[in-house]
Design a protein around this motif. Structure first.
Motif, PDB file in Angstrom:
ATOM      1  N   THR A 137      40.428  29.357  37.790  1.00 49.50           N
ATOM      2  CA  THR A 137      39.374  30.010  38.341  1.00 49.50           C
ATOM      3  C   THR A 137      39.298  30.481  39.845  1.00 49.50           C
ATOM      4  O   THR A 137      38.914  31.133  40.429  1.00 49.50           O
ATOM      5  CB  THR A 137      38.086  29.121  37.981  1.00 49.50           C
ATOM      6  OG1 THR A 137      37.866  28.986  36.623  1.00 49.50           O
ATOM      7  CG2 THR A 137      36.852  29.585  38.540  1.00 49.50           C
ATOM      8  N   GLN A 138      40.090  29.445  40.493  1.00 51.07           N
ATOM      9  CA  GLN A 138      39.957  29.410  41.962  1.00 51.07           C
ATOM     10  C   GLN A 138      40.818  30.524  42.442  1.00 51.07           C
ATOM     11  O   GLN A 138      40.554  31.320  43.296  1.00 51.07           O
ATOM     12  CB  GLN A 138      40.588  28.130  42.873  1.00 51.07           C
ATOM     13  CG  GLN A 138      39.447  26.979  42.684  1.00 51.07           C
ATOM     14  CD  GLN A 138      38.020  27.371  43.415  1.00 51.07           C
ATOM     15  OE1 GLN A 138      38.053  28.284  44.562  1.00 51.07           O
ATOM     16  NE2 GLN A 138      37.130  27.220  42.620  1.00 51.07           N
ATOM     17  N   HIS A 139      41.837  30.700  41.737  1.00 51.61           N
ATOM     18  CA  HIS A 139      42.993  31.919  42.125  1.00 51.61           C
ATOM     19  C   HIS A 139      42.223  33.106  41.618  1.00 51.61           C
ATOM     20  O   HIS A 139      42.395  34.070  42.563  1.00 51.61           O
ATOM     21  CB  HIS A 139      44.106  31.738  41.428  1.00 51.61           C
ATOM     22  CG  HIS A 139      45.221  33.098  41.314  1.00 51.61           C
ATOM     23  ND1 HIS A 139      45.842  33.377  42.639  1.00 51.61           N
ATOM     24  CD2 HIS A 139      45.400  34.203  40.661  1.00 51.61           C
ATOM     25  CE1 HIS A 139      46.446  34.244  42.678  1.00 51.61           C
ATOM     26  NE2 HIS A 139      46.110  34.827  41.358  1.00 51.61           N
ATOM     27  N   PHE A 140      41.411  33.279  40.949  1.00 47.72           N
ATOM     28  CA  PHE A 140      40.577  34.487  40.370  1.00 47.72           C
ATOM     29  C   PHE A 140      39.745  34.949  41.585  1.00 47.72           C
ATOM     30  O   PHE A 140      39.562  36.062  42.028  1.00 47.72           O
ATOM     31  CB  PHE A 140      39.815  34.264  39.158  1.00 47.72           C
ATOM     32  CG  PHE A 140      39.210  35.291  38.509  1.00 47.72           C
ATOM     33  CD1 PHE A 140      39.970  36.710  38.444  1.00 47.72           C
ATOM     34  CD2 PHE A 140      38.034  35.428  37.935  1.00 47.72           C
ATOM     35  CE1 PHE A 140      39.114  37.856  37.778  1.00 47.72           C
ATOM     36  CE2 PHE A 140      37.255  36.321  37.347  1.00 47.72           C
ATOM     37  CZ  PHE A 140      37.855  37.611  37.173  1.00 47.72           C
ATOM     38  N   LYS A 141      38.867  33.795  42.040  1.00 45.79           N
ATOM     39  CA  LYS A 141      37.998  34.058  43.039  1.00 45.79           C
ATOM     40  C   LYS A 141      38.592  34.563  44.257  1.00 45.79           C
ATOM     41  O   LYS A 141      38.036  35.383  44.947  1.00 45.79           O
ATOM     42  CB  LYS A 141      37.219  32.668  43.174  1.00 45.79           C
ATOM     43  CG  LYS A 141      36.190  32.434  42.299  1.00 45.79           C
ATOM     44  CD  LYS A 141      35.505  30.980  42.277  1.00 45.79           C
ATOM     45  CE  LYS A 141      34.675  30.898  43.462  1.00 45.79           C
ATOM     46  NZ  LYS A 141      33.889  29.727  43.634  1.00 45.79           N
ATOM     47  N   ARG A 142      39.964  33.943  44.681  1.00 49.60           N
ATOM     48  CA  ARG A 142      40.410  34.390  46.097  1.00 49.60           C
ATOM     49  C   ARG A 142      41.013  35.768  45.611  1.00 49.60           C
ATOM     50  O   ARG A 142      40.796  36.569  46.576  1.00 49.60           O
ATOM     51  CB  ARG A 142      41.667  33.668  46.416  1.00 49.60           C
ATOM     52  CG  ARG A 142      41.163  32.235  46.870  1.00 49.60           C
ATOM     53  CD  ARG A 142      42.489  31.309  47.233  1.00 49.60           C
ATOM     54  NE  ARG A 142      43.614  31.137  46.247  1.00 49.60           N
ATOM     55  CZ  ARG A 142      43.564  30.426  45.348  1.00 49.60           C
ATOM     56  NH1 ARG A 142      42.796  29.394  45.387  1.00 49.60           N
ATOM     57  NH2 ARG A 142      44.727  30.320  44.685  1.00 49.60           N
ATOM     58  N   THR A 143      41.545  36.155  44.485  1.00 53.65           N
ATOM     59  CA  THR A 143      41.782  37.534  44.500  1.00 53.65           C
ATOM     60  C   THR A 143      40.667  38.447  44.423  1.00 53.65           C
ATOM     61  O   THR A 143      40.734  39.382  44.834  1.00 53.65           O
ATOM     62  CB  THR A 143      42.488  37.608  42.912  1.00 53.65           C
ATOM     63  OG1 THR A 143      43.680  36.630  43.023  1.00 53.65           O
ATOM     64  CG2 THR A 143      42.939  39.096  42.628  1.00 53.65           C
ATOM     65  N   LEU A 144      39.736  38.077  43.868  1.00 54.40           N
ATOM     66  CA  LEU A 144      38.259  39.101  43.715  1.00 54.40           C
ATOM     67  C   LEU A 144      37.845  39.232  45.131  1.00 54.40           C
ATOM     68  O   LEU A 144      37.337  40.204  45.454  1.00 54.40           O
ATOM     69  CB  LEU A 144      37.074  38.363  42.893  1.00 54.40           C
ATOM     70  CG  LEU A 144      37.399  38.501  41.375  1.00 54.40           C
ATOM     71  CD1 LEU A 144      36.166  37.603  40.598  1.00 54.40           C
ATOM     72  CD2 LEU A 144      37.298  40.184  41.047  1.00 54.40           C
TER      73      LEU A 144
END
Length: 187
Positions: free
Chosen positions: A23-30
């Motif tokens: 989830t953290q990687h997804f948030k950083r990418t978004l």
């Protein structure tokens, strides 16, 4: 051949692959996608979370256009948001697009405590909802449809009225975890 399962693609019958990220990687990418910042307002009276206030407002960066004919826009709200019932049950809301000079309003309406409208300058729309003073633009929307998707509700609004206001022309933008504004590029 049977009916596809609820989460299968209706055309191919296949499920999406499991994500290969956390989830953290997804948030950083978004966060690399720059978005404008809005405050969305509606009527609050009669709901338990309203604490007697007539209106509720939230900061949102999920605003987007959908259609020109009919004029449709969308935005989304987390399922866990205290004010979700007020937006879900209401017939109308206002989407206020913030100017770069309105960082204080962005932070105020992102806060979970206190009367968010105390001391805020606004006027009432034709449906009696707050249009924030000096917002770059505003859209008065009929609450046309709502879709539960994942941990959010997607709201589609049919725009009944909209307007521009002069605040210097620079929008408030959020990207990479920081607020900024935009400048034209040299050609």
């Amino acid at each position: 051949m049977g009916m596809p399962a609820e989460d299968d693609d209706p055309i191919t019958g296949r499920k999406a692959a499991s994500p290969d990220f956390d989830t953290q990687h997804f948030k950083r990418t978004l966060s690399q996608f720059a978005t404008g910042v809005t405050v969305i307002t509606t009527r609050a009276a009669g709901h338990p979370y309203a604490n007697g206030a007539p209106f509720v407002g939230i900061t949102a960066s999920s605003f987007n256009s959908v259609s020109l004919d009919p004029p449709l826009v969308l935005w989304s709200m987390a399922n866990r948001a205290n004010s979700l019932p007020m937006f879900r049950d209401g017939t109308h809301y206002i989407i206020n697009v913030l100017c770069a000079s309105q960082m204080d309003l962005c932070q105020r309406f992102a806060s979970l405590k206190g009367d968010r409208f105390a001391g805020v300058d606004y006027r009432l729309s034709e449906t009696g909802l707050p249009i924030l003073a000096n917002a770059l633009a505003w859209f008065e929307c009929h609450n046309r449809s709502r879709y539960d998707e994942g941990d959010h509700v997607i709201f589609v609004g049919e725009v009944e009225r909209c307007g521009l206001q002069d605040c210097g022309g620079q929008p408030l933008v959020f990207q990479g975890g920081q607020f900024s504004t935009v400048s034209p590029l040299d050609r």
